[in-house]
Design a protein around this motif. Structure first.
Motif, mmCIF file in Angstrom:
data_model
loop_
_atom_site.group_PDB
_atom_site.id
_atom_site.type_symbol
_atom_site.label_atom_id
_atom_site.label_comp_id
_atom_site.label_asym_id
_atom_site.label_seq_id
_atom_site.Cartn_x
_atom_site.Cartn_y
_atom_site.Cartn_z
ATOM 1 N N VAL A 91 1.002 -1.393 0.161
ATOM 2 C CA VAL A 91 -0.097 -0.015 -0.080
ATOM 3 C C VAL A 91 0.820 1.077 -0.029
ATOM 4 O O VAL A 91 0.492 2.243 -0.675
ATOM 5 C CB VAL A 91 -0.807 -0.018 1.176
ATOM 6 C CG1 VAL A 91 -1.590 1.450 1.493
ATOM 7 C CG2 VAL A 91 -1.975 -1.064 0.952
ATOM 8 N N LEU A 92 1.930 1.338 0.770
ATOM 9 C CA LEU A 92 2.873 2.478 0.845
ATOM 10 C C LEU A 92 3.436 2.729 -0.527
ATOM 11 O O LEU A 92 3.685 3.673 -0.991
ATOM 12 C CB LEU A 92 3.934 2.339 2.061
ATOM 13 C CG LEU A 92 3.182 2.269 3.543
ATOM 14 C CD1 LEU A 92 4.555 2.157 4.384
ATOM 15 C CD2 LEU A 92 2.237 3.647 3.562
ATOM 16 N N LEU A 100 8.980 0.724 3.510
ATOM 17 C CA LEU A 100 8.872 -0.781 3.875
ATOM 18 C C LEU A 100 9.474 -1.595 2.666
ATOM 19 O O LEU A 100 8.891 -2.906 2.820
ATOM 20 C CB LEU A 100 7.777 -0.877 4.347
ATOM 21 C CG LEU A 100 7.381 -0.330 5.674
ATOM 22 C CD1 LEU A 100 5.928 -0.936 6.520
ATOM 23 C CD2 LEU A 100 8.386 -0.818 6.901
ATOM 24 N N GLU A 101 10.134 -1.054 1.788
ATOM 25 C CA GLU A 101 10.491 -2.047 0.536
ATOM 26 C C GLU A 101 11.413 -3.168 1.090
ATOM 27 O O GLU A 101 11.108 -4.258 0.669
ATOM 28 C CB GLU A 101 11.559 -1.244 -0.080
ATOM 29 C CG GLU A 101 11.885 -2.092 -1.516
ATOM 30 C CD GLU A 101 12.716 -1.336 -2.335
ATOM 31 O OE1 GLU A 101 13.866 -1.557 -2.571
ATOM 32 O OE2 GLU A 101 12.206 -0.435 -2.985
ATOM 33 N N PRO A 226 -2.292 11.789 9.889
ATOM 34 C CA PRO A 226 -2.540 11.426 8.384
ATOM 35 C C PRO A 226 -1.621 10.424 7.582
ATOM 36 O O PRO A 226 -1.650 10.412 6.428
ATOM 37 C CB PRO A 226 -3.004 12.796 7.920
ATOM 38 C CG PRO A 226 -1.942 13.735 8.614
ATOM 39 C CD PRO A 226 -1.988 13.214 10.010
ATOM 40 N N ASP A 227 -0.675 10.259 8.608
ATOM 41 C CA ASP A 227 0.576 9.530 7.882
ATOM 42 C C ASP A 227 -0.038 7.979 7.318
ATOM 43 O O ASP A 227 -0.827 7.605 7.379
ATOM 44 C CB ASP A 227 1.297 9.312 8.935
ATOM 45 C CG ASP A 227 2.966 8.660 8.241
ATOM 46 O OD1 ASP A 227 3.728 9.659 7.870
ATOM 47 O OD2 ASP A 227 2.869 7.560 7.938
ATOM 48 N N ALA A 228 0.714 8.063 5.965
ATOM 49 C CA ALA A 228 0.282 6.873 5.106
ATOM 50 C C ALA A 228 0.311 5.432 5.921
ATOM 51 O O ALA A 228 -0.258 4.495 5.559
ATOM 52 C CB ALA A 228 1.165 6.895 3.737
ATOM 53 N N LEU A 229 1.309 5.429 6.865
ATOM 54 C CA LEU A 229 1.546 4.185 7.530
ATOM 55 C C LEU A 229 0.099 3.885 8.209
ATOM 56 O O LEU A 229 -0.006 2.898 8.346
ATOM 57 C CB LEU A 229 2.675 4.287 8.610
ATOM 58 C CG LEU A 229 2.897 3.131 9.262
ATOM 59 C CD1 LEU A 229 3.139 2.093 8.760
ATOM 60 C CD2 LEU A 229 3.937 3.290 10.465
ATOM 61 N N ILE A 230 -0.466 4.774 9.106
ATOM 62 C CA ILE A 230 -1.644 4.671 9.668
ATOM 63 C C ILE A 230 -2.736 4.016 8.915
ATOM 64 O O ILE A 230 -3.318 2.979 9.165
ATOM 65 C CB ILE A 230 -1.902 5.863 10.536
ATOM 66 C CG1 ILE A 230 -0.867 6.324 11.379
ATOM 67 C CG2 ILE A 230 -3.072 5.475 11.312
ATOM 68 C CD1 ILE A 230 -0.286 5.119 12.572
ATOM 69 N N ALA A 235 -5.988 0.083 6.802
ATOM 70 C CA ALA A 235 -6.982 -0.371 5.522
ATOM 71 C C ALA A 235 -6.415 -1.945 5.539
ATOM 72 O O ALA A 235 -7.557 -2.861 5.374
ATOM 73 C CB ALA A 235 -6.287 0.068 4.564
ATOM 74 N N THR A 236 -5.225 -2.201 5.536
ATOM 75 C CA THR A 236 -4.684 -3.792 5.118
ATOM 76 C C THR A 236 -5.482 -4.833 6.200
ATOM 77 O O THR A 236 -5.953 -5.758 5.866
ATOM 78 C CB THR A 236 -3.443 -3.816 5.358
ATOM 79 O OG1 THR A 236 -2.812 -3.053 4.236
ATOM 80 C CG2 THR A 236 -2.990 -5.343 4.789
#
Length: 384
Positions: A91-92, A100-101, A226-230, A235-236
């Motif tokens: 997702v990231l 998180l690659e 609002p960080d994409a990690l949260i 979501a996942t």
């Protein structure tokens, strides 16, 4: 990209189904299931093809987990935790964030990721932590605290954790991965539960376990963010969790149909499939599931397609989790009514599904927090 039915073929699915009752009875971890799923490449579904995986989107993974859960819900729940981290990385990555690659690369090499996030009494979930994150020389952190419901406890090789660092100007939440070989943690042998027993989601006590600097991947302020990690974690986690419970519901409908056709009425001499009350039970179960499948597909697809639901995103994600867990529980109960007294005995698949499905009450978002999230999305935050 391998189709779900190829990644999780009928022969493998039936082998997993055949072991589920034994794991439940013995309260033992699903070692054989995990080994066979690993060999099939199931744990690499989110990993890009060039790194040895299937390159799945969340929508594909949702279908796979639903299919696995029809055979062994506890195994699916355990695997979910690994898939959450690899799914978050996916997702990231889709949103231009490569932090998180390494999770995807290492999953492609066979590493198994656990989810050490939940804490007893922490109703702030991802927004605060009772665990102490202490900065170390060189940029690493040590973590001290207790994590509960740590699925895959006997098998993870990397554990994602977070804790609170109060040493700076303002409190920060520090996210990192620890290695299984690292000293400073204990896994309790305390998973003796009503259902979902094969997941072995034991308590993990962090006693100053250190994460190397290159494994510290996020520092966020305490509170809503609002960080994409949260977003990625929420979501996942919610979509894959909903998928497991949708699989329980689907299997319960199948078992209800089989029971209705197999049972014979002494009164009429006909199968219970002709009894109007039994027919209503089966119809009600199928009708309830028909409403869940498209919602789950739609939400997963929207995550994949970077849809913009703005302030309604978390309401939608919490909603699909509640819809899945509540629907599955109601459907299993209708299947029990259809199957009759034999389903009440230990060893019945429906008896096991009934115990497994009750775990849905306890996963985040629970009913209370989900309704609060949805109310805030529609009505705004409550007044002080």
């Amino acid at each position: 990209m391998a189709r779900v039915e190829e990644l999780l073929g009928d022969e493998l699915l039936e082998a997993i189904r055949g072991r589920a009752a034994g794991y439940d009875e013995a309260n033992s971890f699903c070692h054989e299931d995990l080994a066979e799923l690993q060999a099939a490449g199931y744990l690499k579904m989110f990993v890009p093809a060039e790194w040895g995986g299937s390159g799945y989107r969340l929508q594909d993974a949702s279908r796979a987990q639903l299919r696995l859960a029809t055979a062994a819900p506890a195994t699916a729940l355990a695997v979910n935790m690994h898939l959450v981290w690899t799914g978050v990385a996916r997702v990231l990555q889709a949103r231009g964030d490569q932090s998180l690659e390494f999770v995807l690369r290492e999953a492609g090499q066979g590493e198994i990721f656990g989810f050490g996030v939940s804490e007893a009494g922490n109703d702030q979930m991802l927004l605060d932590s009772r665990t102490v994150a202490a900065p170390q020389e060189g940029g690493g952190y040590s973590f001290t605290g207790t994590k509960v419901f740590t699925s895959l406890s006997p098998a993870w090789t990397r554990l994602g954790v977070f804790g609170r660092d109060d040493t700076g100007a303002g409190p920060q939440l520090v996210w990192a991965f620890i290695n299984r070989q690292a000293p400073g943690y204990t896994i309790k042998d305390d998973w003796d539960t009503l259902g979902m027993r094969a997941s072995q989601s034991c308590t993990t006590v962090l006693e100053g376990v250190a994460a190397d600097p290159d494994r510290v991947f996020r520092k966020l302020p305490v509170g809503p963010n609002p960080d994409a990690l949260i977003f990625g974690i929420f979501a996942t986690f919610e979509v894959l969790l909903a998928s497991v419970y949708a699989g329980i519901g689907q299997r319960a409908v199948e078992l209800a149909v089989d029971a209705a056709q197999r049972r014979m009425s002494l009164k009429t001499g006909r199968s219970y499939a002709q009894d109007p009350d039994i027919r209503r039970h089966v119809a009600g179960a199928a009708l309830a599931m028909d409403g869940l499948y498209p919602q789950l597909e739609s939400i997963a697809r929207d995550v994949d397609d970077l849809a913009d639901h703005g302030s309604f995103w978390f309401a939608k994600l919490a909603g699909v989790k509640i819809r899945a867990t509540e629907t599955a529980r109601q459907v299993v109960e209708l299947a029990l009514r259809t199957a009759g007294g034999s389903a009440y005995f230990r060893g019945s698949e429906l008896e096991r599904l009934y115990r497994d499905v009750l775990a849905g009450l306890y996963h985040p978002s629970d009913d209370e927090s989900a309704h609060a999230t949805i109310a805030t999305a529609w009505l705004g935050p409550p007044e002080d």
